[in-house]
Write an enzyme that holds these catalytic residues in place. Sequence first.
Site, mmCIF file in Angstrom:
data_model
loop_
_atom_site.group_PDB
_atom_site.id
_atom_site.type_symbol
_atom_site.label_atom_id
_atom_site.label_comp_id
_atom_site.label_asym_id
_atom_site.label_seq_id
_atom_site.Cartn_x
_atom_site.Cartn_y
_atom_site.Cartn_z
ATOM 1 N N LYS A 202 -46.686 40.600 -0.047
ATOM 2 C CA LYS A 202 -46.038 41.394 -1.102
ATOM 3 C C LYS A 202 -46.343 40.706 -2.442
ATOM 4 O O LYS A 202 -45.782 39.670 -2.775
ATOM 5 C CB LYS A 202 -44.522 41.443 -0.877
ATOM 6 C CG LYS A 202 -43.802 42.272 -1.931
ATOM 7 C CD LYS A 202 -42.832 41.377 -2.662
ATOM 8 C CE LYS A 202 -42.245 41.897 -3.925
ATOM 9 N NZ LYS A 202 -43.144 42.250 -4.988
ATOM 10 N N GLY A 255 -42.545 31.298 -6.406
ATOM 11 C CA GLY A 255 -41.846 32.009 -7.469
ATOM 12 C C GLY A 255 -40.707 31.168 -7.999
ATOM 13 O O GLY A 255 -40.726 29.937 -7.904
ATOM 14 N N SER A 256 -39.708 31.842 -8.528
ATOM 15 C CA SER A 256 -38.612 31.108 -9.178
ATOM 16 C C SER A 256 -37.679 30.476 -8.143
ATOM 17 O O SER A 256 -37.590 30.938 -6.998
ATOM 18 C CB SER A 256 -37.819 32.066 -10.060
ATOM 19 O OG SER A 256 -37.182 33.035 -9.249
ATOM 20 N N THR A 257 -36.981 29.442 -8.582
ATOM 21 C CA THR A 257 -36.045 28.771 -7.679
ATOM 22 C C THR A 257 -34.908 29.717 -7.294
ATOM 23 O O THR A 257 -34.460 29.725 -6.142
ATOM 24 C CB THR A 257 -35.522 27.487 -8.351
ATOM 25 O OG1 THR A 257 -36.638 26.604 -8.509
ATOM 26 C CG2 THR A 257 -34.465 26.786 -7.505
ATOM 27 N N THR A 259 -34.960 32.991 -6.872
ATOM 28 C CA THR A 259 -35.395 33.907 -5.814
ATOM 29 C C THR A 259 -35.681 33.149 -4.519
ATOM 30 O O THR A 259 -35.350 33.611 -3.425
ATOM 31 C CB THR A 259 -36.643 34.693 -6.277
ATOM 32 O OG1 THR A 259 -36.321 35.393 -7.468
ATOM 33 C CG2 THR A 259 -37.098 35.683 -5.237
ATOM 34 N N GLY A 260 -36.285 31.966 -4.646
ATOM 35 C CA GLY A 260 -36.596 31.165 -3.456
ATOM 36 C C GLY A 260 -35.348 30.883 -2.624
ATOM 37 O O GLY A 260 -35.366 30.933 -1.395
ATOM 38 N N CYS A 313 -46.133 26.822 -12.906
ATOM 39 C CA CYS A 313 -44.976 26.048 -12.427
ATOM 40 C C CYS A 313 -45.195 24.549 -12.622
ATOM 41 O O CYS A 313 -44.248 23.790 -12.773
ATOM 42 C CB CYS A 313 -44.645 26.389 -10.982
ATOM 43 S SG CYS A 313 -46.048 26.295 -9.906
ATOM 44 N N GLU A 410 -36.607 25.781 -16.494
ATOM 45 C CA GLU A 410 -37.991 26.236 -16.568
ATOM 46 C C GLU A 410 -38.066 27.454 -17.502
ATOM 47 O O GLU A 410 -37.439 28.482 -17.241
ATOM 48 C CB GLU A 410 -38.474 26.625 -15.176
ATOM 49 C CG GLU A 410 -39.933 26.995 -15.154
ATOM 50 C CD GLU A 410 -40.450 27.220 -13.745
ATOM 51 O OE1 GLU A 410 -39.791 27.939 -12.983
ATOM 52 O OE2 GLU A 410 -41.523 26.679 -13.434
HETATM 53 P P1 ADP Z 1 -40.272 35.992 -11.759
HETATM 54 O O1 ADP Z 1 -38.829 36.150 -12.174
HETATM 55 O O2 ADP Z 1 -40.981 35.021 -12.575
HETATM 56 O O3 ADP Z 1 -40.989 37.291 -11.572
HETATM 57 P P2 ADP Z 1 -39.557 35.802 -9.031
HETATM 58 O O4 ADP Z 1 -39.211 34.604 -8.249
HETATM 59 O O5 ADP Z 1 -38.467 36.770 -9.300
HETATM 60 O O6 ADP Z 1 -40.228 35.302 -10.343
HETATM 61 O O7 ADP Z 1 -40.747 36.600 -8.355
HETATM 62 C C1 ADP Z 1 -41.667 36.061 -7.436
HETATM 63 C C2 ADP Z 1 -41.868 37.045 -6.315
HETATM 64 O O8 ADP Z 1 -40.634 37.205 -5.637
HETATM 65 C C3 ADP Z 1 -42.287 38.437 -6.767
HETATM 66 O O9 ADP Z 1 -43.206 38.990 -5.840
HETATM 67 C C4 ADP Z 1 -40.985 39.190 -6.739
HETATM 68 O O10 ADP Z 1 -41.131 40.584 -6.571
HETATM 69 C C5 ADP Z 1 -40.312 38.582 -5.532
HETATM 70 N N1 ADP Z 1 -38.843 38.743 -5.524
HETATM 71 C C6 ADP Z 1 -38.015 38.832 -6.580
HETATM 72 N N2 ADP Z 1 -36.745 38.993 -6.172
HETATM 73 C C7 ADP Z 1 -36.757 39.014 -4.824
HETATM 74 C C8 ADP Z 1 -35.767 39.156 -3.802
HETATM 75 N N3 ADP Z 1 -34.477 39.309 -4.086
HETATM 76 N N4 ADP Z 1 -36.167 39.105 -2.521
HETATM 77 C C9 ADP Z 1 -37.471 38.930 -2.201
HETATM 78 N N5 ADP Z 1 -38.458 38.806 -3.101
HETATM 79 C C10 ADP Z 1 -38.121 38.847 -4.396
#
Ligand code: ADP
Length: 511
Positions: A202, A255-257, A259-260, A313, A410
């Site tokens: 994705k 990705g971001s902490t 969301t991680g 990052c 960040e």
């Molecule tokens: P940014 O805020 O810089 O876009 P994210 O960590 O949000 O960084 O995004 C990194 C990836 O995680 C993207 O593919 C995004 O669509 C996905 N993402 C964002 N939110 C969620 C979530 N709740 N569950 C799963 N994947 C997510």
Amino acid sequence: MSVVTASRAPSSGAQASSRWHRAASQIKWRVEPFIGGSYRPSKATETFEDIDPATEAALCQVAVGDAADVDEAVRVARQRFVDGCWSELSPAKRAQVLLKFADLIAQHKDELALLDTLEMGKPIQAAVYDAEVYATKLVRTCAGFADKVVGVSGPRVGDTFSFNAYEPRGVVGAITPWNFPVYVAVIKIAPALAAGNTLVLKPSELSPSSALRLAELAIEAGVPEGVFNVVPGLGPTVGGALASHPDVNLISFTGSTTTGRKIMAMAGSSNGKPVLLEMGGKSPQVVFDDVENLDRVADAAVLSVLWNQGQVCSAHTRLVVHENVKDALVERIIDRATKHRPGDPLLDETTFGPLASPTQRDRVKRYIDQGLKDGANPVLLGEIQENGGCYVSPYVFDRVDERMSIWQEEIFGPVLCAHTFRTDEEAIALANGTEYGLVATAWTRDMGRGKRLAHRLKAGYVLIRTSGEEAPESGYPVSSEPQKASGFGSERGLRGIESYSTLKAVVMSGS
Ligand code: ADP
């Protein structure tokens, strides 16, 4: 130190035309799930706009995505895993296909680069480099390691033998960000495929197109249809469905902490699948007063913080500098940073483009405003274009307090913060003083100090540098693992292929 005002962002009307603009106007956008080797309309009817951050104009409409799209992709990926069309190939055969895949990425570098530049704004030549150099090299490295993943065998005891076997994990779910769309996709695709898994990727909603093209190229290289599938869409819908899917065996996320951590929770509460997480960073650039070539340090500091408009990052956004050399170094940094004029990313000569999205521009602006409000001293005042293009030119703050959000969090933009130190202990405490632990660099000629720092800096990747040149490809096959809130698990190099494999012990006894 007086305040320097950075050069203005380009006016959106005055863009010159290039071969890239002509190529861009001919793209037929198609952002739909790519499952089992073909495009299928998403089950979702709601859409959002895929936006060009250089102009803020819409490129195309994309479906938000649906859990049913993910179900279908996982079903196909599982079927292909079980039928063994990829997992049962010998590692050497998989390596051959991956080498072809690398060649195809190199051949199609312009096309892949153009998609990334249009969707997330990186300068076109930087995007070409990502595809041609970073991505292909990583695929070739993984191909090289594919048949070199070996375990240990235990001592024979009587009639009993024991040994390790690495096996693919099964269906891998990969969730990628927008800052290096081709490269980060490949960081996951290459080791996952090398280890014999099937995959559902994705990509970020900001930059989905190059991942779709990579899936087509993988098939052209010989990866069987349905082994590598792509489901575009929004994070919470598609990413959430993938992370919480009961039939996915591993989730790999960059990705971001924030969301991680959600992904970790979803993985845990669904089927307890393992996760590989590479999350945020706030890396320190520690500079001692024994460095002999401040020009070189300034070059490296500026490159690190402004590469990809600061949306990296590993960007070294915190300058931890000895008070004896602070003024001289910051002056050199400002001098270099002012030369980074934001420009149209579709021109070959542009080295600094817009930020990836209006949301990202607003986020960076919020941090800058907060830093100014908190009393940080802006020694280089950039400029933020509010509409018609997400351009933000570089900012440098001096006299930043450790408690300020611009020091701790960040920002993901072209913002450097400086803080002085007097003793080694102070330097180490400052360098380690955030929740992150991705990368840390220290500049010193004292190798005794360098070794102490290598041990005490809390980061997965530590660079100790004299003022000498660093070979550009050094460290490439060496894996690392983020620390603290930056994540865990290894993806590159041999350890990366191990991460995408499961380690089995086999004990055989009896006569
Ligand atoms: P940014 O805020 O810089 O876009 P994210 O960590 O949000 O960084 O995004 C990194 C990836 O995680 C993207 O593919 C995004 O669509 C996905 N993402 C964002 N939110 C969620 C979530 N709740 N569950 C799963 N994947 C997510």
